[in-house]
Design a protein around this motif. Structure first.
Motif, PDB file in Angstrom:
ATOM      1  N   PRO A   1       9.146   4.436   5.015  1.00  0.00           N
ATOM      2  CA  PRO A   1      10.046   5.375   4.153  1.00  0.00           C
ATOM      3  C   PRO A   1       9.316   6.348   3.201  1.00  0.00           C
ATOM      4  N   ILE A   2       9.830   7.376   2.803  1.00  0.00           N
ATOM      5  CA  ILE A   2       9.068   8.241   2.098  1.00  0.00           C
ATOM      6  C   ILE A   2      10.097   8.705   0.952  1.00  0.00           C
ATOM      7  N   VAL A   3       9.444   8.782  -0.211  1.00  0.00           N
ATOM      8  CA  VAL A   3       9.815   9.395  -1.652  1.00  0.00           C
ATOM      9  C   VAL A   3       9.525  10.708  -1.869  1.00  0.00           C
ATOM     10  N   LEU A   4      10.475  11.709  -2.136  1.00  0.00           N
ATOM     11  CA  LEU A   4      10.151  12.915  -2.663  1.00  0.00           C
ATOM     12  C   LEU A   4      10.147  13.047  -4.084  1.00  0.00           C
TER      13      LEU A   4
ATOM     14  N   SER B   1      -0.975   1.735  -8.589  1.00  0.00           N
ATOM     15  CA  SER B   1      -2.153   0.982  -8.739  1.00  0.00           C
ATOM     16  C   SER B   1      -2.021   0.116  -9.740  1.00  0.00           C
ATOM     17  N   GLY B   2      -1.840   0.607 -10.955  1.00  0.00           N
ATOM     18  CA  GLY B   2      -1.695  -0.073 -12.250  1.00  0.00           C
ATOM     19  C   GLY B   2      -0.708  -1.315 -12.308  1.00  0.00           C
ATOM     20  N   LEU B   3       0.383  -1.177 -11.573  1.00  0.00           N
ATOM     21  CA  LEU B   3       1.360  -2.145 -11.113  1.00  0.00           C
ATOM     22  C   LEU B   3       1.086  -3.305 -10.205  1.00  0.00           C
ATOM     23  N   GLY B   4      -0.309  -3.254  -9.637  1.00  0.00           N
ATOM     24  CA  GLY B   4      -0.747  -4.120  -8.870  1.00  0.00           C
ATOM     25  C   GLY B   4      -0.584  -4.058  -7.513  1.00  0.00           C
ATOM     26  N   ASN B   5      -0.507  -2.800  -6.793  1.00  0.00           N
ATOM     27  CA  ASN B   5      -0.497  -2.509  -5.417  1.00  0.00           C
ATOM     28  C   ASN B   5      -1.875  -1.936  -5.290  1.00  0.00           C
ATOM     29  N   ALA B   6      -2.054  -1.375  -3.952  1.00  0.00           N
ATOM     30  CA  ALA B   6      -3.141  -0.627  -3.345  1.00  0.00           C
ATOM     31  C   ALA B   6      -2.677   0.928  -3.236  1.00  0.00           C
ATOM     32  N   ALA B   7      -3.274   1.998  -3.884  1.00  0.00           N
ATOM     33  CA  ALA B   7      -2.753   3.327  -4.115  1.00  0.00           C
ATOM     34  C   ALA B   7      -3.956   3.946  -2.916  1.00  0.00           C
ATOM     35  N   VAL B   8      -3.415   4.874  -2.382  1.00  0.00           N
ATOM     36  CA  VAL B   8      -4.279   5.859  -1.534  1.00  0.00           C
ATOM     37  C   VAL B   8      -3.681   7.324  -2.005  1.00  0.00           C
ATOM     38  N   LEU B   9      -4.585   8.272  -2.383  1.00  0.00           N
ATOM     39  CA  LEU B   9      -4.193   9.545  -2.496  1.00  0.00           C
ATOM     40  C   LEU B   9      -4.740  10.609  -1.647  1.00  0.00           C
ATOM     41  N   ALA B  10      -3.997  11.267  -1.075  1.00  0.00           N
ATOM     42  CA  ALA B  10      -4.589  12.369  -0.121  1.00  0.00           C
ATOM     43  C   ALA B  10      -4.291  13.744  -0.806  1.00  0.00           C
TER      44      ALA B  10
ATOM     45  N   ILE C   1      -4.477   7.816   8.974  1.00  0.00           N
ATOM     46  CA  ILE C   1      -4.007   7.920   7.574  1.00  0.00           C
ATOM     47  C   ILE C   1      -2.870   6.952   7.115  1.00  0.00           C
ATOM     48  N   LEU C   2      -1.941   6.601   8.077  1.00  0.00           N
ATOM     49  CA  LEU C   2      -0.865   5.736   7.720  1.00  0.00           C
ATOM     50  C   LEU C   2      -0.883   4.246   8.053  1.00  0.00           C
ATOM     51  N   THR C   3      -2.321   3.905   8.319  1.00  0.00           N
ATOM     52  CA  THR C   3      -2.482   2.314   8.839  1.00  0.00           C
ATOM     53  C   THR C   3      -2.358   1.505   7.442  1.00  0.00           C
ATOM     54  N   SER C   4      -1.532   0.620   7.566  1.00  0.00           N
ATOM     55  CA  SER C   4      -1.088  -0.435   6.847  1.00  0.00           C
ATOM     56  C   SER C   4      -0.241   0.127   5.489  1.00  0.00           C
ATOM     57  N   VAL C   5       0.318   1.533   5.713  1.00  0.00           N
ATOM     58  CA  VAL C   5       0.890   1.904   4.575  1.00  0.00           C
ATOM     59  C   VAL C   5       2.548   1.503   4.388  1.00  0.00           C
ATOM     60  N   ASN C   6       2.785   1.018   3.403  1.00  0.00           N
ATOM     61  CA  ASN C   6       4.287   0.502   3.213  1.00  0.00           C
ATOM     62  C   ASN C   6       5.374   1.739   2.662  1.00  0.00           C
ATOM     63  N   ILE C   7       4.778   2.641   1.906  1.00  0.00           N
ATOM     64  CA  ILE C   7       5.818   3.585   1.379  1.00  0.00           C
ATOM     65  C   ILE C   7       4.768   4.914   1.164  1.00  0.00           C
ATOM     66  N   ILE C   8       5.465   6.089   1.114  1.00  0.00           N
ATOM     67  CA  ILE C   8       4.795   7.426   1.054  1.00  0.00           C
ATOM     68  C   ILE C   8       5.581   7.962  -0.054  1.00  0.00           C
ATOM     69  N   LEU C   9       4.595   8.895  -0.887  1.00  0.00           N
ATOM     70  CA  LEU C   9       5.228   9.865  -1.678  1.00  0.00           C
ATOM     71  C   LEU C   9       4.807  11.392  -1.653  1.00  0.00           C
ATOM     72  N   PHE C  10       5.681  12.264  -1.575  1.00  0.00           N
ATOM     73  CA  PHE C  10       5.328  13.569  -1.458  1.00  0.00           C
ATOM     74  C   PHE C  10       5.759  14.255  -2.813  1.00  0.00           C
TER      75      PHE C  10
ATOM     76  N   THR D   1       0.957  -1.350   0.050  1.00  0.00           N
ATOM     77  CA  THR D   1      -0.033   0.087   0.001  1.00  0.00           C
ATOM     78  C   THR D   1       0.799   1.120   0.111  1.00  0.00           C
ATOM     79  N   GLY D   2       0.599   2.124  -0.903  1.00  0.00           N
ATOM     80  CA  GLY D   2       1.118   3.500  -0.985  1.00  0.00           C
ATOM     81  C   GLY D   2       0.430   4.625  -0.758  1.00  0.00           C
ATOM     82  N   LEU D   3       0.902   5.547  -0.146  1.00  0.00           N
ATOM     83  CA  LEU D   3      -0.086   6.800  -0.031  1.00  0.00           C
ATOM     84  C   LEU D   3       0.947   7.829  -0.560  1.00  0.00           C
ATOM     85  N   PHE D   4       0.072   8.616  -1.187  1.00  0.00           N
ATOM     86  CA  PHE D   4       0.531   9.805  -2.257  1.00  0.00           C
ATOM     87  C   PHE D   4      -0.152  10.935  -1.886  1.00  0.00           C
TER      88      PHE D   4
END
Length: 287
Positions: free
Chosen positions: A157-160, A49-58, A127-136, A3-6
Protein backbone atom coordinates in the motif's frame (compact mmCIF):
# COMPACT_ATOMS: atom_id res chain seq x y z
CA UNK A 1 9.17 -4.77 12.90
CA UNK A 2 7.62 -3.15 9.82
CA UNK A 3 9.62 -1.61 6.97
CA UNK A 4 8.60 1.61 5.25
CA UNK A 5 9.98 3.10 2.04
CA UNK A 6 9.89 6.89 1.86
CA UNK A 7 10.55 8.51 -1.52
CA UNK A 8 11.10 12.20 -2.03
CA UNK A 9 12.96 15.29 -0.92
CA UNK A 10 16.09 15.32 1.25
CA UNK A 11 17.42 18.71 2.37
CA UNK A 12 19.72 20.10 5.02
CA UNK A 13 17.72 22.28 7.41
CA UNK A 14 19.40 25.15 9.24
CA UNK A 15 16.92 25.94 12.02
CA UNK A 16 17.01 29.03 14.22
CA UNK A 17 14.89 29.93 17.25
CA UNK A 18 14.37 33.69 17.52
CA UNK A 19 12.06 36.25 19.07
CA UNK A 20 10.85 37.12 15.57
CA UNK A 21 11.92 36.76 11.93
CA UNK A 22 14.13 39.59 10.65
CA UNK A 23 12.56 42.46 8.80
CA UNK A 24 14.01 43.98 5.67
CA UNK A 25 17.71 44.87 6.06
CA UNK A 26 17.65 43.70 9.69
CA UNK A 27 19.79 41.27 11.69
CA UNK A 28 18.35 39.10 14.44
CA UNK A 29 20.33 37.16 17.05
CA UNK A 30 19.01 33.60 17.47
CA UNK A 31 18.17 32.18 20.89
CA UNK A 32 19.06 28.65 19.76
CA UNK A 33 19.88 26.75 16.57
CA UNK A 34 20.12 23.22 15.26
CA UNK A 35 20.94 21.44 12.00
CA UNK A 36 19.07 18.37 10.74
CA UNK A 37 18.16 16.55 7.56
CA UNK A 38 14.80 17.77 6.30
CA UNK A 39 12.16 17.43 3.62
CA UNK A 40 8.72 15.80 3.86
CA UNK A 41 9.74 12.21 3.06
CA UNK A 42 12.90 12.57 5.16
CA UNK A 43 11.18 13.76 8.32
CA UNK A 44 8.46 11.12 7.83
CA UNK A 45 11.13 8.41 7.57
CA UNK A 46 12.79 9.62 10.79
CA UNK A 47 9.42 9.60 12.58
CA UNK A 48 8.60 6.09 11.32
CA UNK A 49 11.99 4.89 12.55
CA UNK A 50 11.60 6.72 15.86
CA UNK A 51 8.35 4.84 16.49
CA UNK A 52 10.20 1.53 16.29
CA UNK A 53 10.17 0.58 12.61
CA UNK A 54 12.75 0.14 9.86
CA UNK A 55 12.80 3.19 7.57
CA UNK A 56 14.34 3.40 4.11
CA UNK A 57 14.66 6.82 2.43
CA UNK A 58 15.04 6.97 -1.35
CA UNK A 59 16.16 10.34 -2.66
CA UNK A 60 18.94 12.32 -4.28
CA UNK A 61 22.07 12.69 -2.14
CA UNK A 62 25.30 12.46 -4.16
CA UNK A 63 28.86 13.21 -3.15
CA UNK A 64 28.72 16.87 -2.03
CA UNK A 65 29.90 17.65 1.52
CA UNK A 66 26.39 18.78 2.50
CA UNK A 67 25.09 15.34 1.51
CA UNK A 68 27.46 13.86 4.08
CA UNK A 69 25.87 16.00 6.81
CA UNK A 70 22.43 14.70 5.77
CA UNK A 71 23.70 11.12 5.80
CA UNK A 72 25.22 11.53 9.26
CA UNK A 73 21.99 12.84 10.76
CA UNK A 74 19.92 10.06 9.20
CA UNK A 75 22.38 7.41 10.39
CA UNK A 76 21.88 8.64 13.94
CA UNK A 77 18.15 7.90 13.58
CA UNK A 78 18.66 4.53 11.86
CA UNK A 79 17.25 5.61 8.50
CA UNK A 80 18.75 3.61 5.64
CA UNK A 81 19.44 5.57 2.45
CA UNK A 82 18.97 4.61 -1.18
CA UNK A 83 20.74 7.23 -3.29
CA UNK A 84 18.97 7.65 -6.63
CA UNK A 85 21.83 9.79 -8.03
CA UNK A 86 25.01 8.54 -6.32
CA UNK A 87 27.33 10.31 -8.75
CA UNK A 88 25.75 13.75 -8.31
CA UNK A 89 28.30 16.41 -7.30
CA UNK A 90 25.92 19.35 -6.78
CA UNK A 91 24.76 20.36 -3.33
CA UNK A 92 21.46 18.95 -2.07
CA UNK A 93 18.84 21.64 -1.30
CA UNK A 94 19.45 23.68 1.85
CA UNK A 95 16.59 25.25 3.84
CA UNK A 96 16.89 28.14 6.28
CA UNK A 97 14.14 28.22 8.90
CA UNK A 98 13.30 30.73 11.61
CA UNK A 99 11.00 29.60 14.41
CA UNK A 100 9.28 32.36 16.40
CA UNK A 101 9.85 31.64 20.08
CA UNK A 102 6.51 32.88 21.44
CA UNK A 103 4.23 31.06 18.97
CA UNK A 104 6.21 28.19 17.43
CA UNK A 105 5.35 29.50 13.95
CA UNK A 106 8.01 28.98 11.32
CA UNK A 107 9.25 30.89 8.29
CA UNK A 108 11.06 28.83 5.63
CA UNK A 109 13.12 29.62 2.56
CA UNK A 110 14.36 26.69 0.51
CA UNK A 111 14.93 25.12 -2.87
CA UNK A 112 12.80 22.05 -3.60
CA UNK A 113 13.59 19.02 -5.78
CA UNK A 114 12.99 20.71 -9.15
CA UNK A 115 16.74 20.73 -9.87
CA UNK A 116 17.31 17.15 -8.75
CA UNK A 117 14.72 15.03 -10.57
CA UNK A 118 15.64 11.45 -11.42
CA UNK A 119 14.10 9.33 -14.15
CA UNK A 120 12.50 5.95 -13.67
CA UNK A 121 15.69 4.17 -14.78
CA UNK A 122 17.19 5.04 -11.38
CA UNK A 123 14.86 2.52 -9.71
CA UNK A 124 16.24 -0.91 -8.91
CA UNK A 125 13.69 -3.75 -8.91
CA UNK A 126 14.96 -4.85 -5.47
CA UNK A 127 13.96 -1.55 -3.83
CA UNK A 128 10.73 -3.06 -2.50
CA UNK A 129 12.22 -6.13 -0.85
CA UNK A 130 10.49 -6.68 2.53
CA UNK A 131 8.68 -3.30 2.36
CA UNK A 132 5.28 -3.11 4.14
CA UNK A 133 4.24 0.47 3.27
CA UNK A 134 5.39 3.26 0.95
CA UNK A 135 5.11 7.05 1.24
CA UNK A 136 5.53 9.52 -1.63
CA UNK A 137 5.90 13.24 -0.95
CA UNK A 138 5.37 14.18 -4.61
CA UNK A 139 8.88 15.54 -5.18
CA UNK A 140 10.07 12.71 -7.46
CA UNK A 141 7.22 12.06 -9.89
CA UNK A 142 8.92 9.75 -12.43
CA UNK A 143 10.54 7.61 -9.74
CA UNK A 144 7.27 7.52 -7.78
CA UNK A 145 5.37 6.30 -10.83
CA UNK A 146 7.88 3.50 -11.40
CA UNK A 147 7.79 2.41 -7.75
CA UNK A 148 3.98 2.65 -7.69
CA UNK A 149 3.71 0.18 -10.56
CA UNK A 150 6.13 -2.20 -8.84
CA UNK A 151 4.22 -1.83 -5.56
CA UNK A 152 0.92 -2.63 -7.22
CA UNK A 153 2.29 -5.95 -8.47
CA UNK A 154 3.40 -6.78 -4.90
CA UNK A 155 0.25 -5.47 -3.14
CA UNK A 156 2.23 -2.92 -1.10
CA UNK A 157 0.00 0.00 0.00
CA UNK A 158 0.98 3.61 -0.73
CA UNK A 159 0.44 6.81 1.24
CA UNK A 160 0.60 10.17 -0.55
CA UNK A 161 1.76 13.15 1.48
CA UNK A 162 -0.10 15.96 -0.26
CA UNK A 163 1.68 19.05 0.99
CA UNK A 164 0.92 20.95 -2.20
CA UNK A 165 -0.23 19.94 -5.68
CA UNK A 166 2.63 19.12 -8.03
CA UNK A 167 2.27 18.57 -11.79
CA UNK A 168 2.33 14.84 -12.54
CA UNK A 169 0.66 13.71 -9.32
CA UNK A 170 -2.37 12.67 -11.38
CA UNK A 171 -0.21 9.82 -12.76
CA UNK A 172 0.41 8.47 -9.25
CA UNK A 173 -3.08 8.79 -7.74
CA UNK A 174 -4.48 5.57 -9.29
CA UNK A 175 -1.95 3.59 -7.25
CA UNK A 176 -2.51 5.32 -3.89
CA UNK A 177 -4.39 3.77 -0.96
CA UNK A 178 -4.41 6.81 1.37
CA UNK A 179 -4.04 10.52 0.64
CA UNK A 180 -3.24 12.70 3.65
CA UNK A 181 -2.99 16.28 2.42
CA UNK A 182 -2.75 19.77 3.82
CA UNK A 183 -5.10 22.70 3.41
CA UNK A 184 -2.63 23.97 0.78
CA UNK A 185 -3.19 20.96 -1.50
CA UNK A 186 -5.15 22.25 -4.49
CA UNK A 187 -5.51 19.91 -7.48
CA UNK A 188 -6.54 21.54 -10.78
CA UNK A 189 -9.77 23.60 -10.43
CA UNK A 190 -10.01 22.87 -6.68
CA UNK A 191 -10.46 25.82 -4.34
CA UNK A 192 -11.91 24.21 -1.23
CA UNK A 193 -11.95 20.95 0.70
CA UNK A 194 -15.19 19.70 -0.88
CA UNK A 195 -13.66 20.03 -4.34
CA UNK A 196 -10.48 18.29 -3.17
CA UNK A 197 -12.48 15.38 -1.76
CA UNK A 198 -14.45 15.18 -5.03
CA UNK A 199 -11.31 15.29 -7.21
CA UNK A 200 -9.51 12.57 -5.23
CA UNK A 201 -12.63 10.41 -5.00
CA UNK A 202 -13.01 10.62 -8.79
CA UNK A 203 -9.40 9.43 -9.05
CA UNK A 204 -10.43 6.27 -7.18
CA UNK A 205 -9.15 7.14 -3.69
CA UNK A 206 -11.46 6.03 -0.88
CA UNK A 207 -9.40 7.17 2.13
CA UNK A 208 -8.70 10.92 2.15
CA UNK A 209 -7.74 13.26 4.99
CA UNK A 210 -7.08 16.99 5.04
CA UNK A 211 -4.98 18.28 7.93
CA UNK A 212 -5.50 21.89 9.00
CA UNK A 213 -2.91 22.63 11.66
CA UNK A 214 -4.51 22.75 15.09
CA UNK A 215 -8.01 22.55 13.60
CA UNK A 216 -9.85 19.18 13.33
CA UNK A 217 -8.77 16.89 10.50
CA UNK A 218 -11.44 16.44 7.85
CA UNK A 219 -11.70 13.00 6.28
CA UNK A 220 -13.61 10.94 3.76
CA UNK A 221 -13.47 7.20 4.37
CA UNK A 222 -15.28 4.85 2.00
CA UNK A 223 -17.96 7.45 1.28
CA UNK A 224 -18.43 8.71 4.86
CA UNK A 225 -17.34 12.19 5.92
CA UNK A 226 -16.10 12.98 9.41
CA UNK A 227 -13.55 14.85 11.48
CA UNK A 228 -10.83 13.98 13.99
CA UNK A 229 -9.90 16.35 16.82
CA UNK A 230 -6.28 17.46 17.15
CA UNK A 231 -4.73 17.77 20.65
CA UNK A 232 -4.44 21.42 21.69
CA UNK A 233 -0.99 22.30 22.99
CA UNK A 234 1.28 25.28 23.55
CA UNK A 235 3.55 24.88 20.51
CA UNK A 236 7.26 25.54 20.85
CA UNK A 237 7.98 24.72 17.19
CA UNK A 238 5.59 23.64 14.43
CA UNK A 239 8.39 22.88 11.93
CA UNK A 240 8.01 19.42 10.38
CA UNK A 241 4.77 18.65 12.24
CA UNK A 242 3.01 17.64 9.02
CA UNK A 243 5.93 15.44 7.96
CA UNK A 244 6.02 13.77 11.39
CA UNK A 245 2.25 13.28 11.13
CA UNK A 246 2.77 11.36 7.87
CA UNK A 247 5.53 9.18 9.30
CA UNK A 248 3.38 8.41 12.34
CA UNK A 249 0.38 7.70 10.10
CA UNK A 250 2.44 5.11 8.19
CA UNK A 251 3.23 3.49 11.55
CA UNK A 252 -0.33 3.44 12.86
CA UNK A 253 -2.21 2.57 9.66
CA UNK A 254 -0.45 -0.82 9.69
CA UNK A 255 -2.19 -1.61 12.99
CA UNK A 256 -5.34 0.58 13.21
CA UNK A 257 -8.27 1.66 11.04
CA UNK A 258 -8.14 4.95 9.13
CA UNK A 259 -9.72 7.26 11.70
CA UNK A 260 -7.82 5.77 14.65
CA UNK A 261 -4.56 6.04 12.71
CA UNK A 262 -5.31 9.71 11.98
CA UNK A 263 -6.02 10.34 15.66
CA UNK A 264 -2.83 8.60 16.85
CA UNK A 265 -0.73 10.40 14.23
CA UNK A 266 -2.22 13.73 15.29
CA UNK A 267 -1.14 13.07 18.88
CA UNK A 268 2.41 12.23 17.77
CA UNK A 269 2.62 15.35 15.59
CA UNK A 270 1.25 17.55 18.39
CA UNK A 271 3.75 16.09 20.85
CA UNK A 272 6.57 16.90 18.41
CA UNK A 273 5.54 20.59 18.46
CA UNK A 274 6.36 20.83 22.18
CA UNK A 275 10.09 20.82 21.39
CA UNK A 276 12.43 22.98 19.31
CA UNK A 277 13.63 21.27 16.15
CA UNK A 278 12.36 18.15 14.39
CA UNK A 279 14.19 15.50 16.46
CA UNK A 280 13.87 16.28 20.17
CA UNK A 281 10.41 14.67 20.44
CA UNK A 282 11.91 11.25 19.65
CA UNK A 283 14.30 11.51 22.58
CA UNK A 284 11.32 12.29 24.82
CA UNK A 285 9.14 9.39 23.68
CA UNK A 286 7.68 7.37 26.55
CA UNK A 287 9.08 3.81 26.53
Amino acid sequence: MKTGLFLGLATLDLIYLASKPPGENQKVVAVDSTIAAGGPATNAAVAFSGLGNAAVLAGVFGTHAIAQLIRADLAEYNVRIIDLQPGRSHSPPVSSIIVTQATGDRAVISVNATKSQVDSQAINQDILTSVNIILFDGHQIAASQEIAQLAQSKNIPIVLDGGSWKPGLEKILPFVEWVVCSDNFHPPDCDNSQQVFAYLSAAGISNIAITRGEKPIQYLCKGSFGSVEVPQIQAADTLGAGDIFHGAFCHYILQKNFTNALSAAAKTASDSCKYFGTRQWIKNLQP
